[in-house]
Structure formats: structure tokens, C-alpha cells
Design a protein around this motif. Sequence first.
Motif, short mmCIF file in Angstrom:
data_model
loop_
_atom_site.label_atom_id
_atom_site.label_comp_id
_atom_site.label_asym_id
_atom_site.label_seq_id
_atom_site.Cartn_x
_atom_site.Cartn_y
_atom_site.Cartn_z
N PHE A 126 43.34 6.10 22.15
CA PHE A 126 44.49 6.02 21.24
C PHE A 126 45.27 7.33 21.14
N LEU A 135 44.96 -2.39 14.64
CA LEU A 135 44.01 -2.18 15.73
C LEU A 135 42.81 -3.10 15.51
N ILE A 145 31.22 5.72 16.95
CA ILE A 145 32.61 6.14 17.06
C ILE A 145 32.60 7.66 17.12
N THR A 149 38.35 10.06 17.58
CA THR A 149 38.80 8.82 18.22
C THR A 149 40.08 8.28 17.59
N PHE A 150 40.17 8.32 16.25
CA PHE A 150 41.31 7.75 15.55
C PHE A 150 42.28 8.80 15.01
N ASP A 151 42.12 10.05 15.41
CA ASP A 151 42.88 11.14 14.79
C ASP A 151 44.39 11.05 15.00
N LEU A 153 46.14 8.30 14.92
CA LEU A 153 46.66 7.04 14.37
C LEU A 153 47.04 7.19 12.90
N LEU A 156 48.40 3.93 11.21
CA LEU A 156 47.59 2.71 11.26
C LEU A 156 47.39 2.14 9.86
N LEU A 159 42.49 -1.73 10.42
CA LEU A 159 41.48 -1.42 11.44
C LEU A 159 40.31 -2.38 11.26
N PHE A 174 37.16 8.71 9.98
CA PHE A 174 38.35 8.02 9.44
C PHE A 174 39.31 8.98 8.73
N LEU A 177 43.20 8.78 9.15
CA LEU A 177 43.86 7.49 8.95
C LEU A 177 44.47 7.44 7.55
#
Length: 343
Positions: A126, A135, A145, A149-151, A153, A156, A159, A174, A177
Motif C-alpha cells: 500500500f 481495504l 501485520i 504496512t498501513f502507514d 493509508l 482509509l 479496514l 494502526f 490510520l
Amino acid sequence: IECINSPEWSDLDVRVLSFPEFCYFPPIIETFESMFINNCDLSTNNSLGEITQTLGITSVIKLVFQLHKKLNKLKHHLEHYFENLKSLSLTNNNVSYADKDLLAGLVNLTNLNLRDNNLHQVTGFFNYTPKLRLLELSDNALQSIEPGTFDNLKNLLILNLSVNHLTEPRSGIFDELVALRELDLNTNDMVRLPEDIFAKLENLDVLNLSRNNFTNLPKNLLQNNTKLRNFTLFDNKRNMTTLPDAFFANLAKLEVLELKRNGFVTLPEDLFWGCTSLININLERNYLRTLPKYIFWDLKELKILKLNFNNLGNLHNLIFRDTEHLVKIDLSKNRITSISKYV
């Protein structure tokens, strides 16, 4: 496009698809709102992007592709041609591994659905999709995870990580997010959560932790989620017996609590204190023997309370003192032999 008997894409006659034989024109170049391809083996020579060009399509906004068996060389099929794509669905393609730069050319993507595959990791996926708002990663094989990984997004909103094999999610995964509204972690193998795992999710509205392996939860797990409206925790695979003191206290926007089938034997008296917007509490099918006198203190908006299938033997005279808007109380399947006229 739906394929029968796996035809070769080279057999495709655009004239037959687009026009009657008596009125042939070259394909019209245009943008398609959505394109759905079902059960079609992709060509080893031509990418999916090249196939869309053959059909006279230069731009697709929404692409849904379902092969229903193992999809290989995924990156090859998404390269080029799809820079305007906003919604991509690759469900049920048995994808187990994909390149980290799989989505590198899809900078305008807002919705991504990878449900029902066999993904073991999504690290780096991502980094190229900062506009993602939805997502979907449920029904995969994720065991962890990785941090970061989600930094990327930060936009978003939804999820879904349900139906995976997460056991002990790491603190901080998280944290970036900041816009997230809905998080679904149900049906994993989680045994514990760091106390601060949701601390940065200040806009969280819906949280689902059902069907995991918790024996307890951290006392301050939700203290920063002041906008939480709906919390679900049911069918926990191990008996939790109770929740921490003041676990939901002062979540003033909380409206719905689904807490059935968790093995609760007792609950703290201050569990719901300050939850002034709470409308619906479901505590059915636990093992509750008693309820504290003031457990429903100040829940003036409470309308539905389900306590059926527990072991309650009596109710304190003042237990419903403040619940003046109750519409439905279910006390069936308990051990109550009498109820005071003051209750």
C-alpha cells in the motif's frame, strides 16, 4: 465478460461483440464505468490491460476479476493502462503471493478488495495507494501485520481483516490510520491485544473483535476511541468470565454493544457508566449469575436489553431505576423464580 470452456483471447472478435454484421465500424474508444471478467483464463502473452485496449476501452473506473483458481503474474496484468482505476476487486483468485509493487501504477485507487484469497503477507502493498478509502483483506492467510504496512493509508475509512490467522497484533500497526471509521478483526486467533493498539484511532466508529481467543482485554483498550458508536464482541472461543472495570465507561457516543456468548460470569458495576447514548445491549447466552445494583446507572437512552440464556437468579430493586426509555427486556431462560414489584 464471462468465459465458457476457456477460449483464447486471440479468438475475440470485437465486431461480433460491439456491432451487427451489417453495420461494422472500428471499436469506439471510451471510458467504462465498470468491467467485470468472470472465469476467464488470462493470456500468457497479453496482459489484462492490453486486452482492454483490444476491446476499444482506454479507461476503466472499476475492475472486477474472478478466475476462481490460482492467478499468476498478477503484476503483469495490472501494469499500464489502469492509471484511472478507482475500484479493484480480485476476490476468489487464490492469490498467495504478490509483488510489493503490485499496485504501483494505481495511484487513484480508492477501493481495493482482495477478499477470499490465500495471501500470507501484504507488506509494502500500500505504499503506492495513498487515496485508498476501503481495504478488504478478509478470508486470507495473514498471520501477522508488519509495522508500517498501513502507514501510507491516512485516508482509509474501512479496514476488514476478518477471517485470518492473526494471533498477537503488534502495537503501532494502526497508528497512521487517522481517518479510520470501521475496523473488523473478527474470526482470527487473537489471544491478546496491546493496550494502545487502538489509541490513535480517534475517529473509529465501528469495531468488531468477535470470534477470537481472548481470556481478557486491557482495561484502557478503548479509552481514546471517544467516537465509538458500535462495539461487537461475541462468540469468543475461550471463556472471558468478565470485563475490566469501567471498560466502556465515558464512551458518550456508544449506541450498540453486542456481547453475547463470551462466557461472562460477572460484570463490574461501572462497566457502562457515562455511556449516555447507549441504546442496545446484548448480553445473551453468557453465564451471568447476578448483576450489580447500579450497572445500568444513567442509561436513560437504553431501549433494548437482552439478558436471556444466563444464570440470573434475582434482580435488585433499583437495577432499572434510570432506564426510563426501555422498550424491550428479555430475561427468558434464566433461573429467576420471583421478581419484586419494585423492579
